[in-house]
Design a protein around this motif. Structure first.
Motif, PDB file in Angstrom:
ATOM      1  N   ILE A  57      44.441   4.040  25.827  1.00  0.00           N
ATOM      2  CA  ILE A  57      43.183   3.505  25.304  1.00  0.00           C
ATOM      3  C   ILE A  57      42.080   3.933  26.252  1.00  0.00           C
ATOM      4  N   SER A  58      41.081   4.618  25.714  1.00  0.00           N
ATOM      5  CA  SER A  58      39.946   5.063  26.524  1.00  0.00           C
ATOM      6  C   SER A  58      38.698   4.313  26.075  1.00  0.00           C
ATOM      7  N   ASP A  59      38.265   3.391  26.898  1.00  0.00           N
ATOM      8  CA  ASP A  59      37.069   2.595  26.643  1.00  0.00           C
ATOM      9  C   ASP A  59      35.862   3.426  27.085  1.00  0.00           C
ATOM     10  N   GLU A  60      35.125   3.950  26.091  1.00  0.00           N
ATOM     11  CA  GLU A  60      34.019   4.874  26.383  1.00  0.00           C
ATOM     12  C   GLU A  60      32.681   4.322  25.880  1.00  0.00           C
ATOM     13  N   VAL A  61      32.485   3.017  26.060  1.00  0.00           N
ATOM     14  CA  VAL A  61      31.299   2.388  25.478  1.00  0.00           C
ATOM     15  C   VAL A  61      30.000   2.867  26.112  1.00  0.00           C
ATOM     16  N   TYR A  62      30.055   3.381  27.340  1.00  0.00           N
ATOM     17  CA  TYR A  62      28.841   3.882  27.998  1.00  0.00           C
ATOM     18  C   TYR A  62      28.786   5.406  27.959  1.00  0.00           C
ATOM     19  N   GLU A  63      29.364   5.983  26.917  1.00  0.00           N
ATOM     20  CA  GLU A  63      29.493   7.432  26.802  1.00  0.00           C
ATOM     21  C   GLU A  63      28.169   8.172  26.888  1.00  0.00           C
ATOM     22  N   HIS A  64      27.071   7.533  26.507  1.00  0.00           N
ATOM     23  CA  HIS A  64      25.774   8.202  26.486  1.00  0.00           C
ATOM     24  C   HIS A  64      24.855   7.756  27.622  1.00  0.00           C
ATOM     25  N   ILE A  65      25.448   7.148  28.668  1.00  0.00           N
ATOM     26  CA  ILE A  65      24.649   6.707  29.815  1.00  0.00           C
ATOM     27  C   ILE A  65      25.272   7.278  31.079  1.00  0.00           C
ATOM     28  N   ILE A  66      24.941   8.535  31.359  1.00  0.00           N
ATOM     29  CA  ILE A  66      25.492   9.313  32.477  1.00  0.00           C
ATOM     30  C   ILE A  66      24.315   9.892  33.268  1.00  0.00           C
ATOM     31  N   PHE A  67      24.432   9.930  34.600  1.00  0.00           N
ATOM     32  CA  PHE A  67      23.285  10.301  35.423  1.00  0.00           C
ATOM     33  C   PHE A  67      23.487  11.583  36.235  1.00  0.00           C
ATOM     34  N   ASP A  68      22.370  12.064  36.755  1.00  0.00           N
ATOM     35  CA  ASP A  68      22.332  13.178  37.706  1.00  0.00           C
ATOM     36  C   ASP A  68      22.966  14.448  37.160  1.00  0.00           C
ATOM     37  N   GLY A  69      22.804  14.680  35.866  1.00  0.00           N
ATOM     38  CA  GLY A  69      23.264  15.922  35.260  1.00  0.00           C
ATOM     39  C   GLY A  69      24.755  16.002  35.014  1.00  0.00           C
ATOM     40  N   ALA A  70      25.476  14.910  35.263  1.00  0.00           N
ATOM     41  CA  ALA A  70      26.927  14.919  35.026  1.00  0.00           C
ATOM     42  C   ALA A  70      27.206  14.829  33.527  1.00  0.00           C
ATOM     43  N   ALA A  77      22.655   1.923   7.879  1.00  0.00           N
ATOM     44  CA  ALA A  77      21.542   2.280   8.755  1.00  0.00           C
ATOM     45  C   ALA A  77      21.987   3.219   9.871  1.00  0.00           C
ATOM     46  N   MET A  78      23.130   2.921  10.489  1.00  0.00           N
ATOM     47  CA  MET A  78      23.631   3.766  11.578  1.00  0.00           C
ATOM     48  C   MET A  78      23.932   5.180  11.093  1.00  0.00           C
ATOM     49  N   ALA A  79      24.425   5.301   9.873  1.00  0.00           N
ATOM     50  CA  ALA A  79      24.743   6.625   9.331  1.00  0.00           C
ATOM     51  C   ALA A  79      23.496   7.507   9.288  1.00  0.00           C
ATOM     52  N   LYS A  80      22.355   6.922   8.942  1.00  0.00           N
ATOM     53  CA  LYS A  80      21.106   7.690   8.900  1.00  0.00           C
ATOM     54  C   LYS A  80      20.544   7.909  10.309  1.00  0.00           C
ATOM     55  N   TYR A  81      20.620   6.871  11.123  1.00  0.00           N
ATOM     56  CA  TYR A  81      20.035   6.927  12.468  1.00  0.00           C
ATOM     57  C   TYR A  81      20.728   7.970  13.339  1.00  0.00           C
ATOM     58  N   LEU A  82      22.051   8.088  13.218  1.00  0.00           N
ATOM     59  CA  LEU A  82      22.821   9.020  14.038  1.00  0.00           C
ATOM     60  C   LEU A  82      22.575  10.481  13.672  1.00  0.00           C
ATOM     61  N   GLN A  83      21.960  10.728  12.538  1.00  0.00           N
ATOM     62  CA  GLN A  83      21.681  12.108  12.142  1.00  0.00           C
ATOM     63  C   GLN A  83      20.646  12.765  13.051  1.00  0.00           C
ATOM     64  N   HIS A  84      19.907  11.959  13.789  1.00  0.00           N
ATOM     65  CA  HIS A  84      18.934  12.468  14.758  1.00  0.00           C
ATOM     66  C   HIS A  84      19.552  12.372  16.153  1.00  0.00           C
ATOM     67  N   LYS A  85      20.026  13.491  16.677  1.00  0.00           N
ATOM     68  CA  LYS A  85      20.803  13.505  17.918  1.00  0.00           C
ATOM     69  C   LYS A  85      20.039  12.952  19.108  1.00  0.00           C
ATOM     70  N   ASN A  86      18.710  13.100  19.096  1.00  0.00           N
ATOM     71  CA  ASN A  86      17.940  12.625  20.244  1.00  0.00           C
ATOM     72  C   ASN A  86      18.066  11.119  20.442  1.00  0.00           C
ATOM     73  N   HIS A  87      18.465  10.387  19.406  1.00  0.00           N
ATOM     74  CA  HIS A  87      18.623   8.941  19.535  1.00  0.00           C
ATOM     75  C   HIS A  87      19.712   8.580  20.547  1.00  0.00           C
ATOM     76  N   TYR A  88      20.664   9.479  20.768  1.00  0.00           N
ATOM     77  CA  TYR A  88      21.662   9.211  21.803  1.00  0.00           C
ATOM     78  C   TYR A  88      21.624  10.204  22.952  1.00  0.00           C
ATOM     79  N   THR A  89      21.173  11.434  22.714  1.00  0.00           N
ATOM     80  CA  THR A  89      21.135  12.408  23.816  1.00  0.00           C
ATOM     81  C   THR A  89      20.023  12.108  24.821  1.00  0.00           C
ATOM     82  N   ASP A  90      18.989  11.378  24.415  1.00  0.00           N
ATOM     83  CA  ASP A  90      17.893  11.050  25.324  1.00  0.00           C
ATOM     84  C   ASP A  90      18.184   9.836  26.197  1.00  0.00           C
ATOM     85  N   LEU A  91      19.302   9.175  25.958  1.00  0.00           N
ATOM     86  CA  LEU A  91      19.583   7.941  26.690  1.00  0.00           C
ATOM     87  C   LEU A  91      19.819   8.161  28.174  1.00  0.00           C
ATOM     88  N   ASN A  92      20.435   9.270  28.540  1.00  0.00           N
ATOM     89  CA  ASN A  92      20.695   9.534  29.959  1.00  0.00           C
ATOM     90  C   ASN A  92      19.404   9.461  30.770  1.00  0.00           C
TER      91      ASN A  92
END
Length: 385
Positions: free
Chosen positions: A200-213, A276-291
């Motif tokens: 089991i891989s708990d990856e709930v913070y998958e989009h919150i990574i720092f310093d270019g990692a 709503a999530m199905a539409k929101y996730l179509q814009h990648k910046n909604h999760y790629t900008d989180l870092n």
């Protein structure tokens, strides 16, 4: 209500009120600045909230399909393929869940039987072990040593036995902020290869990574992926922890067993939010900008405590930062955390609660997923200590 003095045995006799509830109640009682629990105190994106409202107005208010709205599963499949080069079939290998905690509980329930051993890396989020014990399993602990919290893979190998049925990992790691490197994942893959051990891989913070990692999801490693449940959280990603929505991805044969439990556990998840999530996730910046978004908050917080007496290693991921208070007091972490709430009006989480036998490393966990004004007030307090 009167009781008739029923006699029964508790299935979780050692479980008491969680540290989150205890600290949260104390923080509210003393009107403390709350940097304890992992939830933002700023608003979610208005666009996302409007999409949920629109889905309700459009009539999506009845049960969603048991595995989840197909359109959402499809966009999750596309996201995982784009980020990790791994294809999960939206029909048979992705299920929408009531947050990651339900996904983890369901995966454990589907596979753990009486006497099965499950390796858990400690410090660990507190939902893993109760789920294991409820299903008759035996948690086997591998203690990660402060302040690095790196995995000792030699020690890990020594824990593997014929009774080992499952391993639970968490990356980015709560509470330490550690992220598993590619080398870590390759070590894990080599050790589990040629076994029937489920991961089991708990990856709930998958989009919150720092310093270019980069987030090294198990999806990137063929043998690991073939034996793994990946559990993720929209609540953590999109600042809506109260919505309790996440997802689980796994190979078809594993997911088939998962859904046998899921359908009698929750059956299905909030329908308009899925739309709503199905539409929101179509814009990648909604999760790629989180870092970048959360790194700014991390850096602001760390700059603010640089002149304090706290010691720290910058967190690599999550929205938590550990602070070593050993230069301030030799109090036990639970005692110091309580005193901070009562006397200084600031709340944090003592890390001994996550450790084997409550090992006390003189470390507190602070959540920086807060408004700048909240962090500024907190920093003023921390620099007075």
């Amino acid at each position: 209500m009167q009781t008739n003095n029923l006699q029964f045995d508790s299935k979780l006799p050692k479980v008491e009120t969680t540290i989150f509830t205890t600290v949260g109640n104390l923080a509210r009682k003393h009107d403390a600045i709350d940097l304890s629990q992992g939830f933002p105190n700023f608003k979610a994106d208005q666009e996302l909230m409007q999409l949920v409202a629109q889905a309700m107005q459009d009539g999506h208010n009845q049960y969603a399909p048991m595995p989840g709205y197909f359109g959402l599963r499809e966009v999750i499949s596309q996201k995982m393929d784009s980020l990790h080069g791994a294809y999960y079939h939206p029909e048979s290998e992705i299920t929408i869940t009531v947050g990651a905690t339900q996904a983890i509980f369901t995966a454990i329930t589907a596979f753990i039987n009486q006497g099965d051993e499950v390796i858990v890396l400690k410090p660990a989020y507190d939902c893993y072990e109760p789920a294991i014990e409820l299903n008759g399993g035996i948690p086997i602990h591998l203690e990660l040593k402060a302040p690095e919290y790196a995995v000792d893979w030699v020690a890990f190998k020594a824990l593997l036995t014929s009774k080992t049925k499952m391993v639970v990992i968490n990356t980015p790691h709560n509470p330490s902020g550690l992220i598993f490197s590619k080398a870590d994942m390759l070590q894990l893959q080599a050790l589990l290869r040629d076994t029937d051990i489920i991961l089991i891989s708990d990856e709930v913070y998958e989009h919150i990574i720092f310093d270019g990692a980069e987030h090294e999801s198990v999806a990137r490693f063929e043998d690991l992926a073939s034996r793994s449940f990946i559990c993720a959280s929209f609540g953590k990603t999109f600042h809506v922890t109260g919505w309790k929505m996440g997802y689980c991805a796994a190979p078809g044969p594993l997911m088939k067993e998962f859904r046998k439990v899921h359908q009698f556990n929750v059956f299905s998840v909030d329908h308009p939010t899925q739309r709503a999530m199905a539409k929101y996730l179509q814009h990648k910046n909604h999760y790629t900008d989180l870092n970048a978004f959360y790194q700014q908050k991390r850096d602001f917080f760390l700059k603010g405590v640089t002149s304090s007496k706290f010691l720290f290693k910058p967190t690599m991921g999550t929205y938590f930062q550990l602070l070593d208070y050993s230069q301030i007091t030799d109090e036990a972490d639970e005692d110091f955390a309580k005193r901070l709430i009562i006397d200084y009006k600031i709340a944090s989480i003592p890390i001994s609660s996550f450790n084997v036998d409550n090992r006390d490393d003189k470390v507190l966990r602070f959540c920086f997923a807060k408004k700048a004004e909240t962090l500024t007030k907190a920093l003023t307090v921390l620099n007075r200590l």
